[in-house]
Motif scaffolding. Structure first.
Motif, mmCIF file in Angstrom:
data_model
loop_
_atom_site.group_PDB
_atom_site.id
_atom_site.type_symbol
_atom_site.label_atom_id
_atom_site.label_comp_id
_atom_site.label_asym_id
_atom_site.label_seq_id
_atom_site.Cartn_x
_atom_site.Cartn_y
_atom_site.Cartn_z
ATOM 1 N N ILE A 238 -0.535 -30.215 -12.426
ATOM 2 C CA ILE A 238 -1.449 -30.174 -13.571
ATOM 3 C C ILE A 238 -2.610 -29.218 -13.260
ATOM 4 C CG2 ILE A 238 -3.148 -31.566 -14.858
ATOM 5 C CD1 ILE A 238 -1.060 -33.848 -14.790
ATOM 6 N N GLU A 260 3.531 -29.506 -22.327
ATOM 7 C CA GLU A 260 4.295 -30.193 -21.276
ATOM 8 C C GLU A 260 5.776 -30.086 -21.644
ATOM 9 O OE1 GLU A 260 4.134 -31.801 -18.350
ATOM 10 O OE2 GLU A 260 6.205 -32.461 -18.614
ATOM 11 N N ASP A 275 6.906 -35.392 -17.855
ATOM 12 C CA ASP A 275 5.718 -35.990 -17.233
ATOM 13 C C ASP A 275 4.777 -36.419 -18.359
ATOM 14 O OD1 ASP A 275 3.622 -36.735 -15.646
ATOM 15 O OD2 ASP A 275 3.143 -34.706 -14.938
ATOM 16 N N ALA A 278 1.020 -36.537 -18.193
ATOM 17 C CA ALA A 278 0.267 -35.269 -18.165
ATOM 18 C C ALA A 278 -0.514 -35.105 -19.472
ATOM 19 C CB ALA A 278 1.217 -34.092 -17.976
#
Ligand code: PEP
Ligand code: MN
Length: 356
Positions: A238, A260, A275, A278
């Protein structure tokens, strides 16, 4: 030793501990001041020569009972956390940081305001293959009241022998068909030298996962005045993702949507691992809108609806999905694109969640 003596010694220790606490925090406050001065002067934070001098001073002045080695180790820890203190201040100063810019950035795609609290969808084929294919898809997404059409004209393929996309001709098709239906065009550009050419065709430039750290491309799209959809790199943290966006903002363009699209893990049940957390992390730490690409993250049509619902529930501003008139003969990603019937089911399942 009497209990009284023990109490007295413990009282002394407690007092010294509080003094140490106070001294450490006073030292930290000065370290922060030094960090700000260094920022102003543009000098680097870590100074190994000065650190060596401080450690030598510890050695020269140590009277025991602690060994010099032990004390130097302890001071080294203090230096380390001090440097961290200066660096964390630095990351809060990033242009992408919400600490620096508390309000949400709204990305305006021809009047569609991504990041305004509404949910948006972008859909279309993996690759532009023909005008008919794009027109059929545009009609399908228009039918659902959507306005954002995606399609790849420059395709970043793993093998150089796979279909590489139609290039500028693909962008021309996208623009022509999008104009017929009143849609906006999102398409990937891979080379900095193609950015200028693409501006007459696209409304949003996509920077693909494989180019998230193509720093020349990031700088090039940072200099334009069009929105950019930046995809997270295949194995990017990230933090690296945020720094990639920082490259774009640092050149003056704040119209960036973070996407993402799944990261590479050991898990093979899905094409990548979505993810999902995220999304709130990026929403908290940056002021940029966040999208989730449910197609490339999962690679599975059968879980696209729950993946998209999860993305919306967790705070994504936008969902991206691939749709193709006949996925089985698609020139790329034929396994994962939805056909129109599946897309109808997808949209019917999501509309009540999004537009309730
Ligand atoms: C795409 O969206 O067309 C694409 C290639 O995705 P990614 O860069 O996320 O792999
Ligand atoms: Mn694809």
């Amino acid at each position: 030793m009497t209990n009284y003596r023990l109490e007295e010694l413990r009282t002394q220790i407690d007092r010294i501990d509080m003094q140490l606490l106070d001294l450490l925090n006073r030292r930290a406050a000065i370290v922060e001041e030094i960090g700000k001065e260094k920022d102003k002067q543009g000098t680097i934070k870590y100074d190994p020569v000065r650190e060596r001098e401080l450690l030598n001073r510890v050695a020269a002045n140590n009277q025991g009972p602690f060994s010099t080695e032990t004390l130097q180790h302890l001071f080294k820890q203090i230096f380390k956390i001090s440097l961290k203190l200066q660096e964390s201040d630095n990351s809060e100063m990033l242009l992408v940081s919400r600490k620096r810019h508390p309000q949400d950035t709204i990305v305006d795609i021809r009047g569609q305001k991504i990041g305004d609290g509404n949910k948006y969808f972008v859909a279309g084929p993996c690759s532009v293959e023909s005008e008919e294919q794009v027109r059929a898809t545009a009609a399908e997404i228009k039918k659902h009241g959507l306005t954002l059409l995606r399609g790849g004209a420059f395709k970043p393929r793993t093998s150089p022998y796979d279909f590489q996309g139609l290039g500028e001709e693909g962008l021309e098709i996208l623009r022509k068909v999008a104009d017929e239906f009143g849609l906006s065009v999102i398409s990937e550009i891979m080379a900095p030298e193609d950015v200028e050419m693409s501006l007459k065709y696209v409304d949003v430039i996509q920077v693909g996962a494989r180019n998230m750290q193509n720093f020349n491309l990031l700088k090039a799209v940072g200099r334009i005045k069009k929105p950019v959809l930046l995809k997270r790199g295949l194995s990017a943290t990230i933090e690296e993702f945020k720094y990639a966006a920082e490259y774009i903002l640092s050149q003056g363009n704040d119209q960036v949507i973070l996407c993402e699209r799944g990261i590479r893990t050991y898990e093979r049940a899905t094409r990548n691992t979505l993810d999902i957390t995220a999304v709130p992390i990026l929403k908290q730490e940056t002021h940029l809108p966040v999208a989730v690409d449910v197609t490339h993250s999962t690679g599975r049509r059968d879980i696209m609806i729950p993946a998209a619902k999860a993305a919306i529930a967790i705070g994504a501003d936008m969902v991206m999905a691939e749709v193709h008139p006949d996925p089985s003969v698609a020139l790329s990603d034929s396994q994962q694109q939805m056909d129109f019937r599946q897309f109808d089911t997808f949209m019917d399942a999501l509309k009540p969640v999004v537009f309730s």
